[in-house]
Write an enzyme that holds these catalytic residues in place. Structure first.
Site, PDB file in Angstrom:
ATOM      1  N   SER A 118      38.206  35.637  42.555  1.00 51.34           N
ATOM      2  CA  SER A 118      37.582  36.852  42.025  1.00 51.34           C
ATOM      3  C   SER A 118      36.634  36.566  40.870  1.00 51.34           C
ATOM      4  CB  SER A 118      38.652  37.843  41.584  1.00 51.34           C
ATOM      5  OG  SER A 118      39.313  37.384  40.434  1.00 51.34           O
ATOM      6  N   LYS A 155      40.395  38.549  34.305  1.00 49.68           N
ATOM      7  CA  LYS A 155      39.267  39.418  34.621  1.00 49.68           C
ATOM      8  C   LYS A 155      38.395  39.601  33.391  1.00 49.68           C
ATOM      9  CE  LYS A 155      40.056  40.585  38.963  1.00 49.68           C
ATOM     10  NZ  LYS A 155      41.377  40.015  39.082  1.00 49.68           N
TER      11      LYS A 155
END
Lengths: 210, 210
Positions: A118, A155
């Site tokens: 990701s 993230k």
DNA sequence: CATTATAGAGAACAATTGTTCTCAGTTCAA
DNA sequence: TTGAACTGAGAACAATTGTTCTCTATAATG
């Protein structure tokens, strides 16, 4: 190699560093003699003395040898131009200790292996080890290791009028990684300060990607 | 603590690990006796024997002690799932020497700072430090640091019927990085074995990329 | 030429090393 | 109660340790 040094200590040092990487121990003078191909232990002792003066070795309790502060220094070459090739190289060695360079607060630093893709747009790949410094807070734009609904995620911390949320960084698969808005609380575990990566051996994983 | 073990080896091991972290050396039996508060060197020897059986210590050449394979046992924080978040984990800090982990042949290892973005598809970004092991040869598919026409370049070594050449890994700007075919000779300086990266501070460079 | 470091060898020494052997308490099941 | 296991101590020993001292070549320097 090193102009100032009359005795070329560095060829001895190199062998010793390789030995240490293999064996995880600094050997005795006798074994050093074998390693260095020196007949007389007295002369080995002399070389060791020189290495101690330079800070590559130290005498530990019991007068045994242990690695000194400079033992783990690595030479830094000058500028790989991964874009267009660059002017030729005068190889002027600069030295760097990787551990020291990467980690400033050892007690607050934790390593995490990365899973998933990701964050590939930031060059963070599966299998990389990310270096996380513990902290309860972070500012938006930072890469953080967050605990969302009791689970870890690496993230980018972002913010809009509705509050903080987490973004992935994978343009190609952006639909697979929608922004994460925690149900109630967004707990920051720490923030990303770097990473390291050991390439898998041979041209296997390094092969063509098209 | 550990139910199976009659003698509680782990309290001794703990002290030794702390000592080693400070001193970077496994001490002699005599000094171990002091460290462990054991009067008899024979008993210290017994404990050491136990630690060897468990793989925490090893006998090196010259019958000195060195850390065994389990000595650095890593309790890495469990898997950052950068994809979909993962089950929570009891996070125990790890004491991994990054240097040891990355570098196997210190004397033949050199660091190079990366410039340019020709290798971004492999997660190699500008500013990263790549770890290069010196070697005159490499096989196709490997990432190599080559000297082309007297200049350094980090590229993928490839081969076709016309011979060896160098490829970039940047799909988006592939037109900017055409394959490099050396005018006459292609000299390999070494091959890529890993990298490390220190993220630039704050959300500056880490910010949005769209 | 003589001189002076440098690089290396050999012998010698006290101290420490890893190891083994013997002996003594303690705990705990048979 | 008997008897193993443990846990621990003390003595002893050959081998190896770090270190020092003396003695050569070789190379460079004046």
């Amino acid at each position: 190699m090193h102009p100032m040094q009359p005795l070329d200590i560095f060829s001895y040092l190199g062998k010793l560093q390789d030995y240490y990487a293999r064996e995880r121990i600094i050997p005795s003078t006798t074994q050093l003699s074998v390693l260095w191909n020196v007949k007389a232990r007295s002369w080995t002792h002399q070389i060791v003395q020189r290495l101690k003066e330079e800070g590559f070795l130290e005498t530990a309790a019991g007068s045994r040898l242990r690695p000194g502060p400079r033992f783990f220094e690595r030479t830094v070459g000058h500028a790989v131009r991964a874009g267009l090739p660059q002017q030729a190289a005068d190889v002027q060695p600069e030295l760097l200790r990787i551990d020291d360079y990467l980690i400033e607060k050892p007690s607050q630093t934790i390593l995490f292996p990365v899973k998933g893709d990701s964050m590939v747009d930031l060059g963070i790949l599966e299998g990389d080890m990310v270096i996380i410094e513990r902290s309860n807070s972070a500012s938006s734009g930072q890469v953080v290791l967050a605990i969302v609904d009791n689970e870890f995620t690496l993230k980018v911390l972002a913010r809009d009028k509705e509050g903080y949320y987490l973004e992935a960084r994978n343009e190609k698969r952006s639909q697979d990684y929608p922004p994460i808005r925690p149900e109630q609380e967004l707990e920051i575990y720490g923030f990303y300060i770097g990473l390291f990566r050991k390439a898998s051996v041979s041209g296997h994983r390094l092969g063509l990607n098209r």
